[in-house]
Motif scaffolding. Structure first.
Motif, PDB file in Angstrom:
ATOM      1  N   VAL A 156      32.902  -2.350 -63.906  1.00 42.07           N
ATOM      2  CA  VAL A 156      32.701  -3.752 -64.270  1.00 42.07           C
ATOM      3  C   VAL A 156      31.318  -4.169 -63.776  1.00 42.07           C
ATOM      4  O   VAL A 156      30.914  -3.800 -62.674  1.00 42.07           O
ATOM      5  CB  VAL A 156      33.779  -4.660 -63.621  1.00 42.07           C
ATOM      6  N   LYS A 170      34.962  -1.134 -59.824  1.00 42.41           N
ATOM      7  CA  LYS A 170      35.653  -2.330 -59.346  1.00 42.41           C
ATOM      8  C   LYS A 170      36.796  -1.918 -58.427  1.00 42.41           C
ATOM      9  O   LYS A 170      37.687  -1.183 -58.835  1.00 42.41           O
ATOM     10  CB  LYS A 170      36.183  -3.119 -60.542  1.00 42.41           C
ATOM     11  N   PHE A 179      38.513  -7.843 -57.722  1.00 37.89           N
ATOM     12  CA  PHE A 179      37.744  -8.910 -58.357  1.00 37.89           C
ATOM     13  C   PHE A 179      37.418 -10.043 -57.395  1.00 37.89           C
ATOM     14  O   PHE A 179      36.321 -10.586 -57.404  1.00 37.89           O
ATOM     15  CB  PHE A 179      38.542  -9.491 -59.537  1.00 37.89           C
ATOM     16  N   PRO A 197      34.989 -10.207 -54.389  1.00 35.48           N
ATOM     17  CA  PRO A 197      34.441  -9.060 -55.119  1.00 35.48           C
ATOM     18  C   PRO A 197      34.125  -7.871 -54.209  1.00 35.48           C
ATOM     19  O   PRO A 197      33.410  -8.012 -53.224  1.00 35.48           O
ATOM     20  CB  PRO A 197      33.154  -9.615 -55.739  1.00 35.48           C
ATOM     21  N   PHE A 256      32.918  -3.958 -54.977  1.00 36.44           N
ATOM     22  CA  PHE A 256      32.457  -3.050 -56.027  1.00 36.44           C
ATOM     23  C   PHE A 256      31.653  -1.929 -55.394  1.00 36.44           C
ATOM     24  O   PHE A 256      30.762  -2.191 -54.588  1.00 36.44           O
ATOM     25  CB  PHE A 256      31.559  -3.806 -57.023  1.00 36.44           C
TER      26      PHE A 256
END
Lengths: 98, 398
Positions: B39, B49, B52, B55, B57
């Protein structure tokens, strides 16, 4: 609606407010927990502070005792306002489904 | 301070969902199974990812091949979900505390104008990098290899700023708070502290540049702490306030989180936070990562194949990288690339013999200049920190 259902409904409404206010990243709304008893109360309380992929991500790590510890941590350390009765349902749901 | 919420987050156009890398099903996840999803956060290239909101990542291994990890590919890690976009012009950094002579607010322009500019190449690595590879499994973000990167950080020395406000003799710790906050007011804010001696180290920076550009939002704009050699938990993003204090800071993120069993790991001690049972995680352990090939990669027989990657530690620098082609019976030295500085990672490369077909079981381990070597066994700790096992991979010559 009884008092607890009102609280759950309020928590759900809060999530949608957060989403609308841009607190959440797009893509998050596609995450659905498994459909089983306890899903709504789990979604309502857990997604107030974090996306539900945290649950999916830790499914391979936590057993029922681990989920219980995790839910207690959210309540005792992070201040999640989960009534004990709902916490039991969440632990039951997570233990059964993740 | 004017803080504007990032409007772009509300727009689905701001995110690029690239779909699953591996197969997904409704079956329970299998440990180690690949169901990574790429993502792109606004301003970032697609990253793996993990969560979410907040966040989290990580950088795919293939994007860790450059000496300096590009800003748009650098990993993102947050604990709390209310992340404001801080306006650079109206931003002020408050510096004070009980062990400071006075309290001063600095604008970004005042920091840039008023202090010597310093650049330092350093690895920024999450304490829990590779937690997803831990045995026994540890709860938390299930990072694989990419909660790390190497960058050239530019800014001013924390020491120079603290000396400007004046430090009292009783100073014990320096407390760091960023602008990111929790959704619920009762949730502990992410506030960290450093021992005064580490805060005054010449390498500890208030950084506002990353690889020559302004610090990206997702990596802590407008300014973050840079603590070369220490794990990223101390590299507080979106710095808002710095306090010099005479007592150990007792917030959740110091006294409960980011701790390891006392005495379990080598490295700097954080004496004012230590208990007989646990102590804060501090320095990065010696480690390495092959970035040229993944486990199971195929090599063409008779064609030159070069294994390459990075090795790093908490600041002594890398002495050697050793490769075994016989399951750890014997080891040969890889060739080291240019030294980018003792806090940066060091490149290495090693020619793999491809004259005959078959499997090549390789093991790679780094040795620091201080003599520390990557281990064959993990040191257990409940949070799954400090994964630095010897890397093993099998390549197929066909």
């Amino acid at each position: 609606m009884n008092a607890r259902e009102v609280r759950v409904a309020a928590a759900v409404a809060t999530i949608w407010l957060l989403l609308a206010a841009g607190w959440a990243l797009a893509g998050e709304e596609a995450i659905q927990l498994r459909d089983a008893p306890g899903r709504d109360v789990t979604t309502a309380f857990c997604a107030t502070c974090h996306s539900l992929d945290y649950i999916q991500m830790n499914a391979a790590v936590l057993d029922r005792a681990g989920w219980e510890k995790s839910v207690r941590k959210m309540m005792d350390r992070f201040g999640a306002p989960i009534p004990d009765e709902d916490a039991r349902k969440i632990v039951e749901y997570l233990g059964e489904n993740y | 301070m004017v803080i504007k919420r990032r409007e772009v987050l509300a727009s689905s156009a701001g995110l690029l969902l690239l779909g699953a890398v591996g197969a997904r099903s409704d079956e329970p996840p299998v440990p180690g199974a690949t169901d990574d999803v790429l993502v792109a956060l606004p301003g970032k290239k697609p990253l793996i990812k993990r969560s979410f909101r907040p966040p989290n990542f990580e950088t795919p291994i293939a994007d860790l091949r450059e000496a300096f990890t590009p800003n748009e590919r650098f990993f993102v890690r947050y604990h709390l979900a209310d992340i404001p976009e801080v306006d650079r012009r109206s931003w002020r950094l408050k510096v004070g505390g009980s062990s400071a002579q006075r309290s001063v607010e600095f604008s970004l322009a005042e920091l840039k104008r008023g202090f010597e500019h310093v650049s330092i190449a350093a690895v920024n690595q999450c304490s829990g990098n590779r937690r997803g590879l831990f045995t026994p499994r540890a709860a938390g973000i299930q990072w694989q290899y990419g909660a790390m990167g190497n960058a050239m950080w530019g800014g001013v020395r924390l020491r120079d700023v603290l000396n400007r406000v004046g430090i009292k003799a009783d100073a014990l710790e320096v407390v760091l708070d960023g602008a990111d906050r929790a959704v619920l007011p009762v949730t502990p804010d992410f506030v960290k502290s450093l021992p005064i001696e580490r805060a005054l180290d010449e390498n500890t920076l208030i950084a506002f540049e990353m690889n020559g550009a302004a610090l990206p939002h997702w990596n802590g704009a407008p300014a973050r702490l840079v603590v070369p050699g220490w794990t990223a938990t101390y590299w507080v993003k979106h710095l808002a306030e710095i306090r010099v204090e005479p007592k150990p800071f007792d917030g959740f993120w110091m006294k409960t989180a980011y701790r390891v069993p006392t005495g379990a790991f080598a490295g700097a001690r954080f004496a004012s936070q230590e208990t007989p049972q646990t102590t804060p995680i501090t320095e990065i352990l010696v480690n390495s990562l092959v970035t040229s090939h993944s486990d199971g990669a195929r090599l063409a027989r008779g064609r030159t194949a070069e294994l390459s990657g990075w090795a790093w530690d908490g600041g002594s620098g890398i002495g050697s990288v050793e490769v075994s082609t016989d399951d750890g019976q014997s080891w040969r030295s890889a060739t080291l690339a240019k030294d980018l500085g003792r806090f940066a990672w060091r490149g290495f490369h090693f020619a793999v013999e491809t004259s005959t077909t078959g499997s090549r079981a390789l093991a790679v381990r780094a040795v620091s200049r201080a003599g520390a070597r990557q281990p064959d066994k993990l040191t257990p700790n409940p949070s799954g920190y400090h994964h630095n096992l010897v890397q093993r991979l099998t390549l197929e010559v066909a």
